[in-house]
Design a protein around this motif. Structure first.
Motif, PDB file in Angstrom:
ATOM      1  N   THR A  39       0.816  -1.219   0.000  1.00 42.98           N
ATOM      2  CA  THR A  39       0.000   0.000   0.000  1.00 42.98           C
ATOM      3  C   THR A  39       0.846   1.263   0.000  1.00 42.98           C
ATOM      4  O   THR A  39       0.325   2.337  -0.280  1.00 42.98           O
ATOM      5  CB  THR A  39      -0.929   0.022   1.230  1.00 42.98           C
ATOM      6  N   ALA A  40       2.129   1.148   0.320  1.00 40.76           N
ATOM      7  CA  ALA A  40       2.966   2.345   0.387  1.00 40.76           C
ATOM      8  C   ALA A  40       4.295   2.104  -0.323  1.00 40.76           C
ATOM      9  O   ALA A  40       4.887   1.032  -0.220  1.00 40.76           O
ATOM     10  CB  ALA A  40       3.225   2.723   1.832  1.00 40.76           C
ATOM     11  N   PHE A  41       4.709   3.125  -1.059  1.00 34.52           N
ATOM     12  CA  PHE A  41       6.012   3.124  -1.712  1.00 34.52           C
ATOM     13  C   PHE A  41       6.717   4.416  -1.343  1.00 34.52           C
ATOM     14  O   PHE A  41       6.087   5.463  -1.233  1.00 34.52           O
ATOM     15  CB  PHE A  41       5.868   3.056  -3.235  1.00 34.52           C
ATOM     16  N   LYS A  42       8.001   4.342  -1.183  1.00 33.76           N
ATOM     17  CA  LYS A  42       8.791   5.516  -0.850  1.00 33.76           C
ATOM     18  C   LYS A  42       9.764   5.798  -1.985  1.00 33.76           C
ATOM     19  O   LYS A  42      10.404   4.879  -2.511  1.00 33.76           O
ATOM     20  CB  LYS A  42       9.551   5.265   0.459  1.00 33.76           C
ATOM     21  N   LYS A  43       9.873   7.060  -2.357  1.00 35.23           N
ATOM     22  CA  LYS A  43      10.780   7.467  -3.435  1.00 35.23           C
ATOM     23  C   LYS A  43      12.213   7.051  -3.092  1.00 35.23           C
ATOM     24  O   LYS A  43      12.649   7.168  -1.958  1.00 35.23           O
ATOM     25  CB  LYS A  43      10.685   8.992  -3.623  1.00 35.23           C
ATOM     26  N   ASP A  44      12.913   6.549  -4.110  1.00 36.67           N
ATOM     27  CA  ASP A  44      14.312   6.119  -4.009  1.00 36.67           C
ATOM     28  C   ASP A  44      14.526   4.970  -3.028  1.00 36.67           C
ATOM     29  O   ASP A  44      15.635   4.758  -2.542  1.00 36.67           O
ATOM     30  CB  ASP A  44      15.226   7.298  -3.644  1.00 36.67           C
ATOM     31  N   SER A  45      13.483   4.214  -2.753  1.00 35.27           N
ATOM     32  CA  SER A  45      13.583   3.063  -1.870  1.00 35.27           C
ATOM     33  C   SER A  45      13.038   1.839  -2.605  1.00 35.27           C
ATOM     34  O   SER A  45      12.027   1.918  -3.294  1.00 35.27           O
ATOM     35  CB  SER A  45      12.786   3.317  -0.590  1.00 35.27           C
ATOM     36  N   PHE A  72       4.740   6.722 -16.248  1.00 31.07           N
ATOM     37  CA  PHE A  72       4.375   6.177 -14.946  1.00 31.07           C
ATOM     38  C   PHE A  72       3.647   4.835 -15.057  1.00 31.07           C
ATOM     39  O   PHE A  72       3.093   4.352 -14.079  1.00 31.07           O
ATOM     40  CB  PHE A  72       3.500   7.179 -14.178  1.00 31.07           C
ATOM     41  N   ASN A  73       3.632   4.232 -16.236  1.00 33.90           N
ATOM     42  CA  ASN A  73       2.940   2.962 -16.455  1.00 33.90           C
ATOM     43  C   ASN A  73       3.942   1.815 -16.459  1.00 33.90           C
ATOM     44  O   ASN A  73       5.014   1.911 -17.055  1.00 33.90           O
ATOM     45  CB  ASN A  73       2.183   2.986 -17.786  1.00 33.90           C
ATOM     46  N   ARG A  74       3.548   0.718 -15.812  1.00 30.57           N
ATOM     47  CA  ARG A  74       4.373  -0.481 -15.753  1.00 30.57           C
ATOM     48  C   ARG A  74       3.516  -1.675 -16.161  1.00 30.57           C
ATOM     49  O   ARG A  74       2.473  -1.925 -15.561  1.00 30.57           O
ATOM     50  CB  ARG A  74       4.900  -0.741 -14.338  1.00 30.57           C
ATOM     51  N   THR A  75       3.946  -2.406 -17.172  1.00 36.25           N
ATOM     52  CA  THR A  75       3.267  -3.627 -17.590  1.00 36.25           C
ATOM     53  C   THR A  75       4.184  -4.789 -17.244  1.00 36.25           C
ATOM     54  O   THR A  75       5.368  -4.784 -17.596  1.00 36.25           O
ATOM     55  CB  THR A  75       2.966  -3.608 -19.098  1.00 36.25           C
ATOM     56  N   VAL A  76       3.628  -5.787 -16.552  1.00 38.51           N
ATOM     57  CA  VAL A  76       4.434  -6.874 -16.006  1.00 38.51           C
ATOM     58  C   VAL A  76       3.838  -8.225 -16.398  1.00 38.51           C
ATOM     59  O   VAL A  76       2.618  -8.398 -16.379  1.00 38.51           O
ATOM     60  CB  VAL A  76       4.504  -6.775 -14.462  1.00 38.51           C
ATOM     61  N   ALA A  77       4.702  -9.171 -16.742  1.00 38.06           N
ATOM     62  CA  ALA A  77       4.319 -10.563 -16.977  1.00 38.06           C
ATOM     63  C   ALA A  77       5.504 -11.428 -16.542  1.00 38.06           C
ATOM     64  O   ALA A  77       6.545 -10.906 -16.117  1.00 38.06           O
ATOM     65  CB  ALA A  77       3.969 -10.807 -18.445  1.00 38.06           C
ATOM     66  N   ILE A  78       5.359 -12.713 -16.646  1.00 40.61           N
ATOM     67  CA  ILE A  78       6.407 -13.652 -16.235  1.00 40.61           C
ATOM     68  C   ILE A  78       7.138 -14.156 -17.474  1.00 40.61           C
ATOM     69  O   ILE A  78       6.515 -14.591 -18.435  1.00 40.61           O
ATOM     70  CB  ILE A  78       5.792 -14.856 -15.492  1.00 40.61           C
ATOM     71  N   PHE A 102      10.819  -2.919  -7.058  1.00 35.93           N
ATOM     72  CA  PHE A 102      10.401  -1.651  -7.652  1.00 35.93           C
ATOM     73  C   PHE A 102      10.996  -0.502  -6.845  1.00 35.93           C
ATOM     74  O   PHE A 102      10.876  -0.456  -5.617  1.00 35.93           O
ATOM     75  CB  PHE A 102       8.872  -1.555  -7.660  1.00 35.93           C
ATOM     76  N   LYS A 103      11.651   0.421  -7.568  1.00 36.40           N
ATOM     77  CA  LYS A 103      12.264   1.581  -6.931  1.00 36.40           C
ATOM     78  C   LYS A 103      11.802   2.839  -7.656  1.00 36.40           C
ATOM     79  O   LYS A 103      12.356   3.218  -8.693  1.00 36.40           O
ATOM     80  CB  LYS A 103      13.788   1.487  -6.983  1.00 36.40           C
ATOM     81  N   PRO A 104      10.759   3.511  -7.135  1.00 36.77           N
ATOM     82  CA  PRO A 104      10.310   4.744  -7.786  1.00 36.77           C
ATOM     83  C   PRO A 104      11.334   5.865  -7.565  1.00 36.77           C
ATOM     84  O   PRO A 104      11.846   6.034  -6.466  1.00 36.77           O
ATOM     85  CB  PRO A 104       8.990   5.053  -7.069  1.00 36.77           C
ATOM     86  N   THR A 105      11.619   6.591  -8.619  1.00 32.09           N
ATOM     87  CA  THR A 105      12.601   7.673  -8.532  1.00 32.09           C
ATOM     88  C   THR A 105      11.965   9.050  -8.643  1.00 32.09           C
ATOM     89  O   THR A 105      12.647  10.058  -8.501  1.00 32.09           O
ATOM     90  CB  THR A 105      13.661   7.521  -9.636  1.00 32.09           C
ATOM     91  N   VAL A 106      10.649   9.066  -8.905  1.00 31.63           N
ATOM     92  CA  VAL A 106       9.918  10.322  -9.065  1.00 31.63           C
ATOM     93  C   VAL A 106       8.614  10.217  -8.281  1.00 31.63           C
ATOM     94  O   VAL A 106       7.981   9.164  -8.264  1.00 31.63           O
ATOM     95  CB  VAL A 106       9.607  10.588 -10.562  1.00 31.63           C
ATOM     96  N   LEU A 107       8.220  11.292  -7.630  1.00 37.78           N
ATOM     97  CA  LEU A 107       6.928  11.318  -6.950  1.00 37.78           C
ATOM     98  C   LEU A 107       5.811  11.315  -7.985  1.00 37.78           C
ATOM     99  O   LEU A 107       5.948  11.886  -9.064  1.00 37.78           O
ATOM    100  CB  LEU A 107       6.808  12.562  -6.063  1.00 37.78           C
ATOM    101  N   GLY A 108       4.689  10.656  -7.668  1.00 33.73           N
ATOM    102  CA  GLY A 108       3.561  10.622  -8.586  1.00 33.73           C
ATOM    103  C   GLY A 108       2.776   9.337  -8.438  1.00 33.73           C
ATOM    104  O   GLY A 108       3.028   8.524  -7.547  1.00 33.73           O
ATOM    105  N   THR A 109       1.816   9.132  -9.334  1.00 30.07           N
ATOM    106  CA  THR A 109       0.989   7.939  -9.321  1.00 30.07           C
ATOM    107  C   THR A 109       1.485   6.973 -10.394  1.00 30.07           C
ATOM    108  O   THR A 109       1.501   7.309 -11.578  1.00 30.07           O
ATOM    109  CB  THR A 109      -0.491   8.296  -9.568  1.00 30.07           C
ATOM    110  N   TYR A 110       1.877   5.796  -9.976  1.00 36.11           N
ATOM    111  CA  TYR A 110       2.350   4.754 -10.877  1.00 36.11           C
ATOM    112  C   TYR A 110       1.206   3.780 -11.143  1.00 36.11           C
ATOM    113  O   TYR A 110       0.482   3.399 -10.224  1.00 36.11           O
ATOM    114  CB  TYR A 110       3.541   4.000 -10.268  1.00 36.11           C
ATOM    115  N   VAL A 133       3.135   7.533  -4.965  1.00 33.45           N
ATOM    116  CA  VAL A 133       4.424   7.720  -4.287  1.00 33.45           C
ATOM    117  C   VAL A 133       4.481   9.200  -3.948  1.00 33.45           C
ATOM    118  O   VAL A 133       4.646  10.039  -4.832  1.00 33.45           O
ATOM    119  CB  VAL A 133       5.599   7.294  -5.195  1.00 33.45           C
ATOM    120  N   ASP A 134       4.311   9.510  -2.649  1.00 38.88           N
ATOM    121  CA  ASP A 134       4.236  10.926  -2.268  1.00 38.88           C
ATOM    122  C   ASP A 134       5.251  11.317  -1.195  1.00 38.88           C
ATOM    123  O   ASP A 134       5.179  12.401  -0.628  1.00 38.88           O
ATOM    124  CB  ASP A 134       2.815  11.294  -1.814  1.00 38.88           C
ATOM    125  N   HIS A 135       6.177  10.432  -0.902  1.00 37.89           N
ATOM    126  CA  HIS A 135       7.235  10.792   0.067  1.00 37.89           C
ATOM    127  C   HIS A 135       8.526  10.043  -0.248  1.00 37.89           C
ATOM    128  O   HIS A 135       8.578   9.106  -0.970  1.00 37.89           O
ATOM    129  CB  HIS A 135       6.780  10.503   1.499  1.00 37.89           C
TER     130      HIS A 135
END
Length: 135
Positions: A39-45, A72-78, A102-110, A133-135
């Motif tokens: 439910t939570a992601f942190k920028k650069d983490s 900000f879009n990610r498409t994932v498969a195996i 997953f390591k977000p480098t920019v604040l925003g909605t992914y 990702v807002d912090h």
């Protein structure tokens, strides 16, 4: 004498390798079975997203994630490697899990789209998540 035996063995080894052998494996893209989306992601983490999947057979081995990025879009498969051999057995019941890092480098909605296969009309189906990702 050892040098001669070594050179003979080395020569036979090189000659016995056939570069033009039939491929013994193929690459395949397989659907995602389920996702445990944090439910939570942190920028650069780095956050690990548990992704569940099933193998079509015992000859399929997890290789990596198909991971397509557009803004900000990610498409994932195996992605799997299928070993081409005659003793493969169907294995559609066992659920496996691999972490997607997953390591977000920019604040925003992914926006994540996990490919779950195609419906009866051949239309791609996805599990979709929007993560802020807002912090």
């Amino acid at each position: 004498m050892r040098k001669i035996v070594f050179l003979i063995v080395l020569g036979l080894t090189i000659i016995s390798c056939d570069v033009n052998q039939d491929e013994t494996y193929t690459y395949e893209v397989n659907p995602v079975f389920g996702v445990v989306m944090p439910t939570a992601f942190k920028k650069d983490s780095i956050t690990e997203i548990p992704v569940k999947y099933k193998r079509p057979s015992t000859c399929h081995i997890f290789k990596n994630f198909y991971y397509e990025v557009t803004d900000f879009n990610r498409t994932v498969a195996i992605e799997t490697i299928k070993v081409n051999q005659d003793n493969c057995q169907v294995d559609t019941e066992t659920v496996y899990e691999s972490p997607l890092r997953f390591k977000p480098t920019v604040l925003g909605t992914y926006h994540f789209k996990f490919w779950t296969g195609q419906d009866t009309q051949g239309v791609d189906q996805y599990l979709e998540y929007a993560v802020v990702v807002d912090h």
